[in-house]
Scaffold this motif. Structure first.
Motif, short mmCIF file in Angstrom:
data_model
loop_
_atom_site.label_atom_id
_atom_site.label_comp_id
_atom_site.label_asym_id
_atom_site.label_seq_id
_atom_site.Cartn_x
_atom_site.Cartn_y
_atom_site.Cartn_z
N ARG A 164 51.09 45.30 19.56
CA ARG A 164 50.99 44.76 21.01
C ARG A 164 49.50 44.87 21.41
O ARG A 164 48.93 43.98 22.15
CB ARG A 164 52.15 45.19 21.68
N ALA A 165 48.97 45.91 21.48
CA ALA A 165 47.51 46.29 21.93
C ALA A 165 46.65 45.38 21.47
O ALA A 165 45.50 44.88 21.95
CB ALA A 165 47.24 47.79 21.55
N GLU A 166 46.86 45.20 19.86
CA GLU A 166 45.74 44.31 19.47
C GLU A 166 45.81 42.94 20.02
O GLU A 166 44.66 42.17 20.28
CB GLU A 166 46.16 43.97 17.89
N LEU A 167 47.06 42.38 20.34
CA LEU A 167 47.15 41.06 20.78
C LEU A 167 46.70 41.00 22.36
O LEU A 167 45.95 40.06 22.78
CB LEU A 167 48.61 40.84 20.63
N ARG A 168 46.94 41.96 22.98
CA ARG A 168 46.22 42.11 24.41
C ARG A 168 44.85 42.22 24.42
O ARG A 168 44.07 41.47 25.41
CB ARG A 168 47.40 43.17 24.98
N ALA A 169 44.23 42.92 23.49
CA ALA A 169 42.74 42.82 23.56
C ALA A 169 42.24 41.64 23.22
O ALA A 169 41.26 41.16 23.64
CB ALA A 169 42.54 44.01 22.44
N ILE A 170 42.98 40.62 22.21
CA ILE A 170 42.43 39.39 21.95
C ILE A 170 42.48 38.51 23.30
O ILE A 170 41.19 37.92 23.55
CB ILE A 170 43.18 38.66 20.81
N VAL A 171 43.43 38.48 24.06
CA VAL A 171 43.39 37.66 25.25
C VAL A 171 42.51 37.99 26.05
O VAL A 171 41.85 37.31 27.02
CB VAL A 171 44.86 37.54 25.81
N ARG A 172 42.35 39.33 26.39
CA ARG A 172 41.28 40.08 27.19
C ARG A 172 39.83 39.66 26.78
O ARG A 172 39.15 39.35 27.53
CB ARG A 172 41.39 41.43 27.40
N ARG A 173 39.55 39.73 25.38
CA ARG A 173 38.27 39.51 25.32
C ARG A 173 37.81 37.95 25.29
O ARG A 173 36.82 37.72 25.53
CB ARG A 173 38.17 39.89 23.57
N LEU A 174 38.93 37.18 25.15
CA LEU A 174 38.68 35.73 25.28
C LEU A 174 38.83 35.28 26.72
O LEU A 174 38.71 34.12 27.04
CB LEU A 174 39.66 34.67 24.47
N ASP A 175 39.11 36.35 27.54
CA ASP A 175 39.38 35.81 28.98
C ASP A 175 40.44 34.90 29.24
O ASP A 175 40.31 33.75 30.16
CB ASP A 175 38.11 35.65 29.75
N MET A 176 41.47 34.86 28.50
CA MET A 176 42.41 33.86 28.37
C MET A 176 43.39 34.36 29.70
O MET A 176 43.74 35.33 29.87
CB MET A 176 43.35 33.83 27.29
N ARG A 177 44.09 33.23 30.44
CA ARG A 177 44.85 33.76 31.31
C ARG A 177 46.24 33.76 30.67
O ARG A 177 46.68 33.26 29.59
CB ARG A 177 44.94 32.37 32.44
N PHE A 178 47.13 34.58 31.22
CA PHE A 178 48.47 34.88 30.66
C PHE A 178 49.29 35.44 31.71
O PHE A 178 48.91 35.76 32.99
CB PHE A 178 48.49 35.87 29.65
N VAL A 179 50.52 35.73 31.73
CA VAL A 179 51.39 36.02 32.72
C VAL A 179 52.11 37.20 32.24
O VAL A 179 52.77 37.26 30.75
CB VAL A 179 52.57 34.85 33.00
N ASP A 180 52.57 38.18 32.97
CA ASP A 180 53.24 39.31 32.68
C ASP A 180 54.71 39.21 33.18
O ASP A 180 54.86 39.08 34.26
CB ASP A 180 53.03 40.75 33.07
#
Length: 337
Positions: A181-197
């Protein structure tokens, strides 16, 4: 669940290595190179958005996306739009899917899951997709393993989430089962992608939330090792399924809407599998949709009744001993007074 070392990303494509890893994982999960578009099930959460980014980097012309809006939360439409906007900006086809009837009743989460896969499967067939990909990962697998162990699940349940399975007639693949999970979250943060929790993910009323918190608070409960245990059990389960396929051909007779099986001298686990398959076959033929049924359902009470010569009813199907066989047919409607 070992992971291949990925090459360092280039400046032009920050997902070079991870995209190649994802492509390998997708091919392994599907069992072949996809010869048609892969339908990504993307909710807008960080895991599925990371899968979207990885798939787009790996095969930009080979994906299409769908988001399911069950109509259960006010924010769902905005979350679907978030995904649609990203897809539009990156020239990826996207569809928002809605169930024909409101999802309601007992076991709401199970009903929503059933409706979600039915919609995804129908859309995959309509567009000629090779498969449907979901974003289940290592931590999901560990949570599922613990949840099912706590409920006393058998082999099929403890095998957890499969890398490839058939649901609602569609091939479902999980290419991220080696990703954290941490790897995937790091990807969206690195790409500055919007997401919802999804706020439900932090709601302690849900079993999964409590097990997620348990894993987070106890480092010795190692998610990769739990996921490995589930994968090992999945291998054993696949062998048992192959045995059951052979037994179904030799020990089961389908007669119209009824099924008869011959359980003599079979060990309990094989009887259990044949009984579940018989119930599923009767329900499919009779169009029985309620109550919700799954291949991991607990059938122990029914097995005990049949073993001592008593009939029993489960999931809208009545099972009765007939000589050396057990016969399954749709249960008659309840009398109204």
């Amino acid at each position: 669940m070992s992971k291949r070392a990925a090459p360092a990303p280039s400046a032009s494509n920050p997902l070079d290595g991870e995209a190649a890893r994802f492509a390998d994982d997708l091919t392994r999960a599907l069992g072949r190179v996809a010869d048609a578009p892969v339908l990504l099930a993307v909710s807008g959460g960080p895991d599925s958005m990371a899968m979207l980014a990885l798939a787009h980097a790996a095969m930009p012309d080979g994906i299409t996306v769908a988001t399911v809006d069950h109509g259960l939360r006010e924010d769902a439409a905005a979350e679907a739009k978030l995904v649609a906007d990203w897809c539009a900006a990156h020239h990826v086809a996207h569809a928002t899917l809605h169930p024909a009837a409101p999802v309601a009743g007992a076991s709401l989460q199970a009903r929503a899951r059933t409706a979600r896969y039915a919609l995804l499967a129908e859309h995959a067939r309509a567009i000629g997709a090779a498969c449907v990909a979901t974003a289940h990962h290592v931590d999901d697998q560990a949570e599922t393993f613990l949840m099912r162990a706590a409920r006393g699940s058998g082999l099929a349940g403890l095998a957890g989430v499969r890398a490839r399975t058939i649901i609602a007639g569609a091939t479902i693949v999980r290419p991220l089962l080696d990703w954290r999970r941490a790897e995937l979250r790091a990807i969206v943060r690195r790409l500055d992608m919007r997401f919802v929790d999804d706020p439900a993910n932090a709601d302690p009323r849900h079993d999964r939330t409590r097990f997620r918190q348990l894993l987070g608070a106890n480092e010795w409960l190692d998610p990769p090792n739990l996921a490995r245990a589930a994968a090992a059990l999945a291998d054993v389960d696949a062998d048992v399924r192959a045995t059951v396929d052979w037994l179904w051909a030799s020990h089961a007779v389908v007669d119209g809407g009824a099924v008869r099986i011959s359980p003599a001298d079979l060990p309990r686990e094989l009887r259990r599998r044949l009984v579940r398959r018989a119930i599923a076959a009767v329900r499919d033929t009779a169009g029985i949709a309620s109550p919700v049924w799954s291949e991991s359902a607990n059938v122990e009470a029914l097995l005990d009744s049949l073993a001592v010569g008593r009939r029993a009813t489960q999931a809208g199907v009545i099972a009765a001993p007939q000589g050396e066989s057990w016969r399954f047919r749709p249960a008659p409607p309840r009398r109204s007074h």
